[in-house]
Design an enzyme around this catalytic site. Structure first.
Site, PDB file in Angstrom:
ATOM      1  N   LYS A 170      -4.144 -62.976  46.231  1.00  0.00           N
ATOM      2  CA  LYS A 170      -3.076 -62.109  45.750  1.00  0.00           C
ATOM      3  C   LYS A 170      -1.770 -62.502  46.437  1.00  0.00           C
ATOM      4  CE  LYS A 170      -3.619 -57.762  45.470  1.00  0.00           C
ATOM      5  NZ  LYS A 170      -2.725 -57.835  44.289  1.00  0.00           N
ATOM      6  N   GLY A 171      -0.673 -61.872  45.985  1.00  0.00           N
ATOM      7  CA  GLY A 171       0.596 -62.114  46.662  1.00  0.00           C
ATOM      8  C   GLY A 171       1.564 -62.959  45.870  1.00  0.00           C
ATOM      9  N   SER A 188       0.875 -54.094  42.434  1.00  0.00           N
ATOM     10  CA  SER A 188       2.123 -54.526  41.799  1.00  0.00           C
ATOM     11  C   SER A 188       1.879 -55.741  40.917  1.00  0.00           C
ATOM     12  CB  SER A 188       3.178 -54.843  42.863  1.00  0.00           C
ATOM     13  OG  SER A 188       2.776 -55.968  43.585  1.00  0.00           O
ATOM     14  N   GLY A 189       2.909 -56.085  40.136  1.00  0.00           N
ATOM     15  CA  GLY A 189       2.809 -57.229  39.228  1.00  0.00           C
ATOM     16  C   GLY A 189       2.873 -56.780  37.778  1.00  0.00           C
ATOM     17  N   ALA A 232      -4.372 -59.496  40.397  1.00  0.00           N
ATOM     18  CA  ALA A 232      -4.697 -60.620  41.297  1.00  0.00           C
ATOM     19  C   ALA A 232      -4.219 -61.915  40.662  1.00  0.00           C
ATOM     20  CB  ALA A 232      -6.199 -60.680  41.551  1.00  0.00           C
ATOM     21  N   ASP A 233      -4.063 -62.933  41.502  1.00  0.00           N
ATOM     22  CA  ASP A 233      -3.680 -64.264  40.998  1.00  0.00           C
ATOM     23  C   ASP A 233      -4.897 -65.130  40.736  1.00  0.00           C
ATOM     24  OD1 ASP A 233      -0.763 -63.916  41.213  1.00  0.00           O
ATOM     25  OD2 ASP A 233      -1.249 -63.631  43.318  1.00  0.00           O
ATOM     26  N   GLY A 239       3.483 -61.883  43.813  1.00  0.00           N
ATOM     27  CA  GLY A 239       4.730 -61.101  43.825  1.00  0.00           C
ATOM     28  C   GLY A 239       5.206 -60.809  45.245  1.00  0.00           C
ATOM     29  N   GLU A 298      -0.418 -54.219  49.667  1.00  0.00           N
ATOM     30  CA  GLU A 298      -1.565 -54.113  48.742  1.00  0.00           C
ATOM     31  C   GLU A 298      -2.890 -54.134  49.511  1.00  0.00           C
ATOM     32  OE1 GLU A 298       0.633 -56.152  44.877  1.00  0.00           O
ATOM     33  OE2 GLU A 298      -0.571 -57.397  46.192  1.00  0.00           O
TER      34      GLU A 298
HETATM   35  C1  5RP Z   1       1.535 -59.167  43.890  1.00  0.00           C
HETATM   36  C2  5RP Z   1       0.149 -59.450  43.394  1.00  0.00           C
HETATM   37  C3  5RP Z   1      -0.099 -59.325  41.936  1.00  0.00           C
HETATM   38  O1  5RP Z   1      -1.119 -58.405  41.718  1.00  0.00           O
HETATM   39  C4  5RP Z   1      -0.503 -60.683  41.413  1.00  0.00           C
HETATM   40  O2  5RP Z   1       0.524 -61.621  41.716  1.00  0.00           O
HETATM   41  C5  5RP Z   1      -0.756 -60.665  39.895  1.00  0.00           C
HETATM   42  O3  5RP Z   1       0.440 -60.443  39.220  1.00  0.00           O
HETATM   43  P1  5RP Z   1       0.535 -60.458  37.640  1.00  0.00           P
HETATM   44  O4  5RP Z   1      -0.278 -59.318  37.136  1.00  0.00           O
HETATM   45  O5  5RP Z   1       2.008 -60.319  37.348  1.00  0.00           O
HETATM   46  O6  5RP Z   1       0.007 -61.796  37.170  1.00  0.00           O
HETATM   47  O7  5RP Z   1      -0.744 -59.767  44.141  1.00  0.00           O
HETATM   48  O8  5RP Z   1       1.643 -59.346  45.257  1.00  0.00           O
END
Ligand code: 5RP
Length: 238
Positions: free
Chosen positions: A95-96, A30-31, A84-85, A98, A104
């Site tokens: 991660k996380g 997700s994200g 990923a963050d 979102g 995940e």
């Molecule tokens: C959600 C996640 C997302 O993959 C992570 O936050 C990256 O999000 P984005 O692509 O919007 O930067 O781990 O739980």
């Protein structure tokens, strides 16, 4: 106006979409980056089944005509594509952002391969440099869990919505975002946090990633070996 990182995400998303083959059962995280991957897959329209990690990803995939199903029906996946963050040179992740990291992590572990799709701003030398570690917590125990996280050297903060209410995950739980000064041993910290009663899952993903696709101004860099990732990070430091 489109920002640089939005374009970088799309550069990587296009390459990620090409990994999906007809007949595959693929997990999808997700994200915002994953949303670009879903859009790119929908353009190719492969004959594949997708197991989404979040309700938001499921809605988007369905709206774009992809076939989705539950992990309950497909407990073994060929591949998972996720964002990923933070990604460090050892392919370890935070991660996380979102709040979907529990599901995940489950789909990542159910998969033969985990492919992480990011823009280059997510690359770090050490996990925790920029982002806290999200921890999904049973609401009943969150204050107790916070005390335990403090004993581990963390500074926990309950995630709130813009309306001033606790953020609730797709699983009905809270998220506590924990700042650590230095994460020297991600695998160890991941296990330690998860051994606390009341913790459902934390956002450190150590030793799970097989490949990283990094979108940047030059297109997309596919990284399969750890040393390569460090060299790519160094390229943007000078
Ligand atoms: C959600 C996640 C997302 O993959 C992570 O936050 C990256 O999000 P984005 O692509 O919007 O930067 O781990 O739980």
């Amino acid at each position: 106006m489109e920002t640089g990182t939005e374009k970088w995400k799309r550069n990587a998303a296009r390459i990620a979409a090409e990994l999906i083959e007809d007949g595959m059962v693929a997990g999808i995280g997700s994200g915002t980056t994953v949303a670009e991957v879903v859009k790119a897959i929908a353009e190719i329209k492969p004959k594949s089944v997708f197991v989404p990690a979040s309700k938001a990803t499921e809605r988007l995939a369905k709206r774009l005509g992809l076939r989705t199903d539950a992990l309950e029906k497909y407990p073994m996946l060929d591949l998972t594509i996720d964002g990923a963050d933070e990604v460090d040179p050892n392919f370890d992740l935070i991660k996380g952002g979102g709040g979907a990291h529990t599901r995940e992590k489950i789909i990542a572990k159910a998969s033969d391969r985990l492919v992480i799709v990011i823009d280059r701003t997510k690359l770090v030398r050490r996990l925790g440099e920029r982002m806290p570690v999200p921890v999904e917590v049973l609401p009943f125990g969150w204050k107790f869990v916070n005390k335990e996280l403090e004993r581990m050297g963390g500074i926990p903060k309950l995630r709130m919505t813009q309306l001033g209410k606790p953020f609730i995950t797709d699983n009905g739980n809270y998220i506590v975002d924990v700042r650590f000064k230095r994460i020297l041993k991600p695998k160890e910290l991941e296990g330690k946090i998860n051994s606390t009663s009341g913790v459902i899952e934390n956002g450190i993903f150590a030793g799970m990633t097989d490949m990283v696709l990094v979108g940047y101004e030059g297109g997309c860099k596919t990284i399969k070996r750890k040393g390569e990732l460090l060299r790519f990070i160094e390229r943007f430091e000078s």
